[in-house]
Structure formats: structure tokens, C-alpha cells
Design a protein around this motif. Structure first.
Motif, PDB file in Angstrom:
ATOM      1  N   SER A   1      54.304  38.067  11.415  1.00 28.40           N
ATOM      2  CA  SER A   1      53.538  36.853  11.696  1.00 28.40           C
ATOM      3  C   SER A   1      52.070  37.145  11.997  1.00 28.40           C
ATOM      4  O   SER A   1      51.252  36.226  12.044  1.00 28.40           O
ATOM      5  CB  SER A   1      54.164  36.105  12.885  1.00 28.40           C
ATOM      6  OG  SER A   1      53.889  36.770  14.112  1.00 28.40           O
ATOM      7  N   LEU A   2      51.733  38.414  12.201  1.00 29.09           N
ATOM      8  CA  LEU A   2      50.353  38.787  12.512  1.00 29.09           C
ATOM      9  C   LEU A   2      49.604  39.109  11.223  1.00 29.09           C
ATOM     10  O   LEU A   2      50.076  39.919  10.422  1.00 29.09           O
ATOM     11  CB  LEU A   2      50.333  39.998  13.447  1.00 29.09           C
ATOM     12  CG  LEU A   2      51.063  39.818  14.786  1.00 29.09           C
ATOM     13  CD1 LEU A   2      51.054  41.129  15.568  1.00 29.09           C
ATOM     14  CD2 LEU A   2      50.434  38.706  15.603  1.00 29.09           C
TER      15      LEU A   2
ATOM     16  N   MET B   1      55.895  33.323  16.900  1.00 23.38           N
ATOM     17  CA  MET B   1      54.532  33.047  16.485  1.00 23.38           C
ATOM     18  C   MET B   1      53.534  33.743  17.403  1.00 23.38           C
ATOM     19  O   MET B   1      53.754  33.860  18.604  1.00 23.38           O
ATOM     20  CB  MET B   1      54.267  31.540  16.513  1.00 23.38           C
ATOM     21  CG  MET B   1      55.170  30.760  15.565  1.00 23.38           C
ATOM     22  SD  MET B   1      55.013  31.325  13.850  1.00 23.38           S
ATOM     23  CE  MET B   1      53.320  30.837  13.521  1.00 23.38           C
ATOM     24  N   PRO B   2      52.415  34.218  16.865  1.00 25.07           N
ATOM     25  CA  PRO B   2      51.394  34.846  17.697  1.00 25.07           C
ATOM     26  C   PRO B   2      50.659  33.813  18.527  1.00 25.07           C
ATOM     27  O   PRO B   2      50.712  32.615  18.244  1.00 25.07           O
ATOM     28  CB  PRO B   2      50.458  35.491  16.661  1.00 25.07           C
ATOM     29  CG  PRO B   2      50.607  34.612  15.461  1.00 25.07           C
ATOM     30  CD  PRO B   2      52.051  34.186  15.453  1.00 25.07           C
ATOM     31  N   ASN B   3      49.974  34.255  19.536  1.00 22.82           N
ATOM     32  CA  ASN B   3      49.195  33.369  20.387  1.00 22.82           C
ATOM     33  C   ASN B   3      48.024  32.801  19.587  1.00 22.82           C
ATOM     34  O   ASN B   3      47.184  33.550  19.080  1.00 22.82           O
ATOM     35  CB  ASN B   3      48.674  34.165  21.590  1.00 22.82           C
ATOM     36  CG  ASN B   3      47.863  33.306  22.534  1.00 22.82           C
ATOM     37  OD1 ASN B   3      47.735  32.104  22.342  1.00 22.82           O
ATOM     38  ND2 ASN B   3      47.327  33.947  23.562  1.00 22.82           N
ATOM     39  N   PRO B   4      47.907  31.475  19.449  1.00 21.91           N
ATOM     40  CA  PRO B   4      46.826  30.890  18.656  1.00 21.91           C
ATOM     41  C   PRO B   4      45.450  31.130  19.248  1.00 21.91           C
ATOM     42  O   PRO B   4      44.436  30.993  18.573  1.00 21.91           O
ATOM     43  CB  PRO B   4      47.178  29.390  18.647  1.00 21.91           C
ATOM     44  CG  PRO B   4      48.009  29.199  19.868  1.00 21.91           C
ATOM     45  CD  PRO B   4      48.801  30.458  20.015  1.00 21.91           C
ATOM     46  N   ASN B   5      45.391  31.493  20.540  1.00 22.72           N
ATOM     47  CA  ASN B   5      44.100  31.737  21.175  1.00 22.72           C
ATOM     48  C   ASN B   5      43.535  33.119  20.857  1.00 22.72           C
ATOM     49  O   ASN B   5      42.392  33.416  21.175  1.00 22.72           O
ATOM     50  CB  ASN B   5      44.235  31.589  22.697  1.00 22.72           C
ATOM     51  CG  ASN B   5      44.594  30.171  23.093  1.00 22.72           C
ATOM     52  OD1 ASN B   5      44.097  29.214  22.506  1.00 22.72           O
ATOM     53  ND2 ASN B   5      45.466  30.040  24.084  1.00 22.72           N
ATOM     54  N   LEU B   6      44.379  33.975  20.253  1.00 25.17           N
ATOM     55  CA  LEU B   6      43.919  35.301  19.872  1.00 25.17           C
ATOM     56  C   LEU B   6      43.550  35.280  18.397  1.00 25.17           C
ATOM     57  O   LEU B   6      44.378  34.988  17.545  1.00 25.17           O
ATOM     58  CB  LEU B   6      45.013  36.343  20.115  1.00 25.17           C
ATOM     59  CG  LEU B   6      45.363  36.611  21.574  1.00 25.17           C
ATOM     60  CD1 LEU B   6      46.523  37.592  21.638  1.00 25.17           C
ATOM     61  CD2 LEU B   6      44.174  37.159  22.322  1.00 25.17           C
ATOM     62  N   THR B   7      42.317  35.568  18.079  1.00 21.83           N
ATOM     63  CA  THR B   7      41.867  35.526  16.696  1.00 21.83           C
ATOM     64  C   THR B   7      41.850  36.922  16.114  1.00 21.83           C
ATOM     65  O   THR B   7      41.358  37.865  16.732  1.00 21.83           O
ATOM     66  CB  THR B   7      40.454  34.921  16.604  1.00 21.83           C
ATOM     67  OG1 THR B   7      39.569  35.701  17.403  1.00 21.83           O
ATOM     68  CG2 THR B   7      40.461  33.479  17.098  1.00 21.83           C
TER      69      THR B   7
END
Length: 246
Positions: free
Chosen positions: A51-52, A14-20
Motif C-alpha cells: 500500500s506504500l 492503509m498508510p497514514n494519509p498525513n504522511l506524504t
């Protein structure tokens, strides 16, 4: 090119949720291809790309020959490439890719510390260098930076390169190693890590005879008296890089 239905990892990265990520339509998706000889790494990277929201998986290849054939049929927006491939050194492959597809950004990844290969990768035409041990959020940032036309290096490596170019001096610890080819440099680094001829051959997917040829060339180019001197020098060099990174 290898069938894209090859078995992949049973989990999703999963990608980092803090990166929008910006909102994009299908036409704006950046297509990413992956060149790596490890099935699990290819599978994991494929899932990560999928996932991105603003990137799209294009294809995978396990070696240089497959990669060049795949590029002839389908040029992606970004190419992620391992530095160690079974049929060719990754940095040499980057040079070929850059010569034929100068607008294709290549992001190199490796298990080797960036202080060993980052500068060589950039000189070859790569747009960034990542260690495979980096967390997913770093991979995501690197992809976005390269997709925007920038270059990716870690903060520490960026500072080293700025100091090197502003001072007009070589990086401490290079000791004339620029005379070695990229493959010879790989062999030199593995020797410095204490690997035997058979271990080096296995790591680089080459024969022991080829390793012996590289060792001989390294000794000649570095003007060492014998093979033992090469081993001692390589061990000291690797240790100096490790100490500098601490």
C-alpha cells in the motif's frame, strides 16, 4: 521458501494519509522482506508494504532457516523480522544476517515491550525496534527512517538510551542480566510474566527440556540459590519494568 500465494488477510492496511511519500519510479522502490512465523502477520505486513507508493514487497519467510535461504537468492533493501521465531531467537539471527549482509538494514518487531529487547536488538546489528501493537503510521515512519539510513526507536526508548550513555550507567532494572544470552533472556522474561515451563516452551517453540536447561543456566549465571529464587527475581524485574513504563 514458502509459496507467496499463501492465504493472506482479507483486508487492506492503509498508510497514514498525513504522511506524504516522495514521487519515485520503479527502480527507486525499496524492496522489503518479512520474517515472521504468524501467517496473518505476514499477510497483513505484505498488504501494508504494497500500500506504500515507494516500497515494494519482496518475499516472506516463517523461520530463520527459510530466511537465510531466501537471502542467498534475493537480498532485499530492508528486512523486517520478528524477535521470536520457531527455530531460532530473532536477535541471534540478526547477528548472522549482519555478519553476512552488513549493509542490509533490519527492523525488528515484537509483541514484547521495547524496554526488554530494544538495546539487545541494536547491539546485534538491527536498525530499529517496533512493538507489534504500534499503529500503521508508526510502522510507516520507521520504514522510511530505516530506508534513509537512520535508526528507529520510540521517543521514550531513545531518551532512556541517551541518558544511559551520557551518564555512563546501566539502565535501571538491568541487575546484571547482560550475562544472559538472548534466548535465556527471553525465557527469563516469560518466567517473570508468570508463565510455566510448558507455556514458555510453547511460546518459544522449544521443548520443555530445553526450557529447563535455560532455567538452570539462568540460575547459575545470576548466582541464585534455586529455581524459586529465579522465579521471584524474574517477577520483580518484570514488574519493575512495567512500573517504569507507566
Amino acid at each position: 521458501m514458502r509459496d507467496e500465494r499463501e492465504k493472506i488477510l482479507p483486508y487492506k492496511i492503509m498508510p497514514n494519509p498525513n504522511l506524504t511519500a516522495p514521487s519515485v519510479d520503479a527502480k527507486a522502490l525499496k524492496r522489503v522482506a518479512i520474517v515472521d512465523d504468524h501467517t496473518m502477520m505476514r499477510g497483513g505486513m505484505k498488504l501494508f508494504i504494497e500500500s506504500l507508493p515507494d516500497f515494494e514487497f519482496a518475499w516472506t519467510s516463517e523461520d530463520a532457516r527459510e530466511a537465510m535461504a531466501a537471502l542467498e537468492a534475493d537480498v532485499p533493501d530492508i528486512l523486517i523480522m520478528d524477535i521470536t521465531l520457531p527455530d531460532r531467537n530473532g536477535i541471534e539471527l540478526v547477528k548472522d544476517v549482519h555478519a553476512i549482509y552488513p549493509d542490509l538494514p533490519v527492523l525488528m518487531m515484537s509483541m514484547h515491550d521495547e524496554s526488554y529487547y530494544a538495546l539487545r536488538a541494536l547491539k546485534a546489528g538491527a536498525k530499529g525496534y517496533l512493538m507489534k501493537s504500534m499503529p500503521n503510521e508508526v510502522y510507516e515512519r520507521a520504514l522510511r527512517r530505516v530506508a534513509e539510513g537512520g535508526t528507529w526507536l520510540s521517543e521514550a526508548m531513545s531518551e532512556q538510551m541517551v541518558q544511559m550513555y551520557t551518564s555512563g550507567t546501566k539502565r535501571e532494572g538491568d541487575d546484571g542480566l547482560e550475562v544472559l544470552t538472548d534466548r535465556e533472556f527471553e525465557v527469563f522474561q516469560l518466567i517473570g510474566e508468570g508463565q510455566s515451563t510448558h507455556q514458555v516452551a510453547a511460546a518459544l517453540h522449544i521443548s520443555t527440556k530445553t526450557v529447563d536447561v535455560h532455567r538452570s543456566n539462568i540460575r547459575t549465571k545470576l548466582k541464585m540459590e534455586d529455581g524459586s529464587a529465579v522465579v521471584r527475581f524474574a517477577i520483580r524485574w518484570v514488574e519493575s519494568r512495567r512500573m517504569a513504563a507507566q
